[in-house]
Scaffold this motif. Structure first.
Motif, PDB file in Angstrom:
ATOM      1  N   ASP A  48       0.820  -1.218   0.000  1.00  0.00           N
ATOM      2  CA  ASP A  48       0.000   0.000   0.000  1.00  0.00           C
ATOM      3  C   ASP A  48       0.847   1.259   0.000  1.00  0.00           C
ATOM      4  OD1 ASP A  48      -2.299  -1.513   0.069  1.00  0.00           O
ATOM      5  OD2 ASP A  48      -2.475  -1.456   2.259  1.00  0.00           O
ATOM      6  N   ALA A  49       2.173   1.108  -0.034  1.00  0.00           N
ATOM      7  CA  ALA A  49       3.063   2.271   0.033  1.00  0.00           C
ATOM      8  C   ALA A  49       4.216   2.115  -0.973  1.00  0.00           C
ATOM      9  CB  ALA A  49       3.593   2.455   1.439  1.00  0.00           C
ATOM     10  N   PRO A  50       3.921   2.157  -2.263  1.00  0.00           N
ATOM     11  CA  PRO A  50       4.999   2.047  -3.250  1.00  0.00           C
ATOM     12  C   PRO A  50       5.861   3.304  -3.273  1.00  0.00           C
ATOM     13  CG  PRO A  50       2.933   2.541  -4.354  1.00  0.00           C
ATOM     14  CD  PRO A  50       2.604   2.312  -2.903  1.00  0.00           C
ATOM     15  N   ALA A  51       7.018   3.176  -3.885  1.00  0.00           N
ATOM     16  CA  ALA A  51       7.919   4.309  -4.046  1.00  0.00           C
ATOM     17  C   ALA A  51       8.774   4.074  -5.285  1.00  0.00           C
ATOM     18  CB  ALA A  51       8.804   4.499  -2.814  1.00  0.00           C
ATOM     19  N   VAL A  52       9.317   5.144  -5.802  1.00  0.00           N
ATOM     20  CA  VAL A  52      10.211   5.069  -6.955  1.00  0.00           C
ATOM     21  C   VAL A  52      11.490   5.815  -6.595  1.00  0.00           C
ATOM     22  CG1 VAL A  52      10.571   5.681  -9.375  1.00  0.00           C
ATOM     23  CG2 VAL A  52       8.307   4.936  -8.595  1.00  0.00           C
ATOM     24  N   THR A  53      12.624   5.184  -6.815  1.00  0.00           N
ATOM     25  CA  THR A  53      13.911   5.839  -6.592  1.00  0.00           C
ATOM     26  C   THR A  53      14.610   6.028  -7.927  1.00  0.00           C
ATOM     27  OG1 THR A  53      15.114   3.757  -6.272  1.00  0.00           O
ATOM     28  CG2 THR A  53      14.129   4.784  -4.322  1.00  0.00           C
ATOM     29  N   TYR A  54      15.442   7.057  -7.997  1.00  0.00           N
ATOM     30  CA  TYR A  54      16.197   7.300  -9.220  1.00  0.00           C
ATOM     31  C   TYR A  54      17.394   8.190  -8.913  1.00  0.00           C
ATOM     32  CZ  TYR A  54      13.788  11.846  -9.358  1.00  0.00           C
ATOM     33  OH  TYR A  54      13.293  13.100  -9.045  1.00  0.00           O
ATOM     34  N   LEU A  55      18.356   8.161  -9.810  1.00  0.00           N
ATOM     35  CA  LEU A  55      19.554   8.972  -9.699  1.00  0.00           C
ATOM     36  C   LEU A  55      19.485  10.076 -10.746  1.00  0.00           C
ATOM     37  CD1 LEU A  55      22.279   8.992  -8.116  1.00  0.00           C
ATOM     38  CD2 LEU A  55      23.268   7.799 -10.090  1.00  0.00           C
ATOM     39  N   GLN A  56      19.789  11.296 -10.328  1.00  0.00           N
ATOM     40  CA  GLN A  56      19.760  12.444 -11.248  1.00  0.00           C
ATOM     41  C   GLN A  56      20.869  13.413 -10.857  1.00  0.00           C
ATOM     42  OE1 GLN A  56      16.553  15.397 -10.920  1.00  0.00           O
ATOM     43  NE2 GLN A  56      16.170  15.150 -13.115  1.00  0.00           N
TER      44      GLN A  56
END
Length: 431
Positions: free
Chosen positions: A174-182
């Motif tokens: 119920d608590a997705p997340a997206v990580t990324y490098l920028q």
């Protein structure tokens, strides 16, 4: 003796205080450094992919007060440099209007009420307007994307470019997340839902466990060699040509920019085709009347596109949803790629709207089922039209006569023409 001992004790105390101070400074600096490299954000929907389907979804959600962040691996300039087909179904036209991105399309697009089908020197027209009361719009996909970016800029919506190492966390929770490098900074976006609009090679489909997916694929034994030229189109409407030398398509982007294709071997290369060789071969595949009127010129873009059909089921896993090429690919015959992606956006937008406005969990749970019902119909049409118009290496004399009979049946039967027209202008969105 007491003085040196006392001095040593004071010195050690001083060193200890300096050490503690240094360690404290390091700790503070470490926390600041950690905050810099881990930038935490929150939104309702993370959209992976800054192409037309991702942007369209973002704009539609914005219109209902639903926040989103769009993540794009490439630069904005690169996205806008992609050359794609530009035949838009009526459903997509309505969605662009709803997204406040349809004004220029209505002003500069070219409505088409029909198309020409040719075989040898024979030709007949499928009248979309008469058969369905609808038409299609010829308007380049690059222009659609440009209009959607302009609309997003107007709303101040957040779009991040040149993101790398995108990872989806907790999609089945119920608590997705997206990580990324920028730019060397690690970012994390907590969200309610993730929309994967990042194409066939993107991370979204790969994030779904293989055991929960089933994929279907057909690879065609040929490709399309296409050129773009600054020449007027040979016809006011698209020409789909079946010839004994293979398929050809005469299309356009606007009144002074034409797009032409010829069927070629799957392993062919553009270096094997000069502009003159292309024009000569195209003229051999279209009726003599159109060949005589064809205006040729230098190509400003040349490429070979492979043909395949691909569908993965289901199009969702937990709170991760797939849209467009991330879930399915169609042959370009009939221009269903962008239009089928738009239908996915419609179903996902409707489901998320019902979730946020009515707490309707069933609408979200049914997204894949509803989207796939239309996806398979689009796949069927592209498969049928591709079979009808191309030469296959395995074709026997009987196969060729059956193909010819099918074309002549289409020419003479209004019900068959209506079925084709209904599919070409776009089947209605259901549910």
């Amino acid at each position: 003796m007491a003085q040196p001992f006392l001095h040593q004790m004071k010195s050690k105390a001083k060193d200890s205080r300096c050490s503690n101070l240094f360690q404290s400074l390091l700790a503070v600096r470490g926390r600041v450094w950690q905050q810099v490299i881990m930038n935490n954000m929150r939104t309702q929907v993370v959209i992976i992919g800054g192409g037309p389907s991702g942007l369209l979804l973002a704009q539609l959600l914005h219109g209902r007060g639903i926040d989103s962040i769009v993540l794009e691996r490439r630069t904005r300039a690169h996205v806008l440099s992609r050359i794609r087909a530009g035949v838009l179904e009526t459903g997509l036209l309505d969605l662009l209007e709803q997204a406040d991105a349809g004004t220029r399309m209505r002003q500069e697009g070219m409505p088409h009420d029909g198309t020409l089908i040719t075989y040898g020197d024979e030709a007949f027209r499928i009248d979309f307007a008469e058969l369905t009361g609808k038409s299609v719009m010829v308007y380049g996909q690059t222009e659609v994307t440009r209009d959607l970016y302009a609309a997003r800029d107007k709303t101040g919506g957040q779009s991040e470019f040149e993101v790398d190492e995108v990872q989806i966390e907790g999609a089945d929770s119920d608590a997705p997340a997206v990580t990324y490098l920028q730019s060397g900074v690690q970012n994390r976006i907590a969200c309610d839902f993730v929309a994967g609009c990042d194409g066939f090679h993107g991370i979204s489909r790969k994030s779904i466990p293989g055991a929960t997916q089933r994929s279907y694929e057909k690879v065609y034994p040929f490709g399309w060699l296409g050129i773009l030229s600054e020449t007027p189109p040979v016809s006011d409407e698209l020409i789909y040509a079946n010839s004994d030398r293979g398929f050809a398509l005469c299309s356009m982007r606007n009144p002074t920019l034409s797009r032409y294709y010829i069927q070629c071997d799957a392993g062919d290369h553009i270096d094997n085709w000069s502009d003159d060789a292309f024009w000569t071969e195209l003229k051999r595949r279209i009726p003599a009347e159109q060949a005589a009127n064809l205006i040729t010129g230098p190509s400003i873009e040349k490429s070979i596109a492979p043909l395949r059909s691909f569908v993965t089921e289901p199009m969702q896993w937990g709170r991760l949803f797939l849209c467009g090429d991330a879930a399915h690919i169609v042959p370009p015959t009939g221009a269903k790629g962008l239009n089928t992606a738009a239908s996915d956006v419609h179903y996902l937008f409707s489901a998320l709207t019902r979730w946020y406005q009515h707490n309707d969990a069933d609408a979200v749970a049914q997204y894949s089922h509803r989207a796939l019902a239309r996806v398979w119909k689009a796949e069927r049409f592209s498969w049928w039209f591709s079979k009808l118009m191309h030469r296959f290496p395995h074709h026997s004399g009987f196969d060729l006569r059956m193909q010819r009979a099918e074309i002549e049946f289409l020419r003479s039967n209004e019900a068959a023409q209506k079925a084709m027209a209904e599919n070409y202008v776009g089947l209605p969105y259901e549910g």
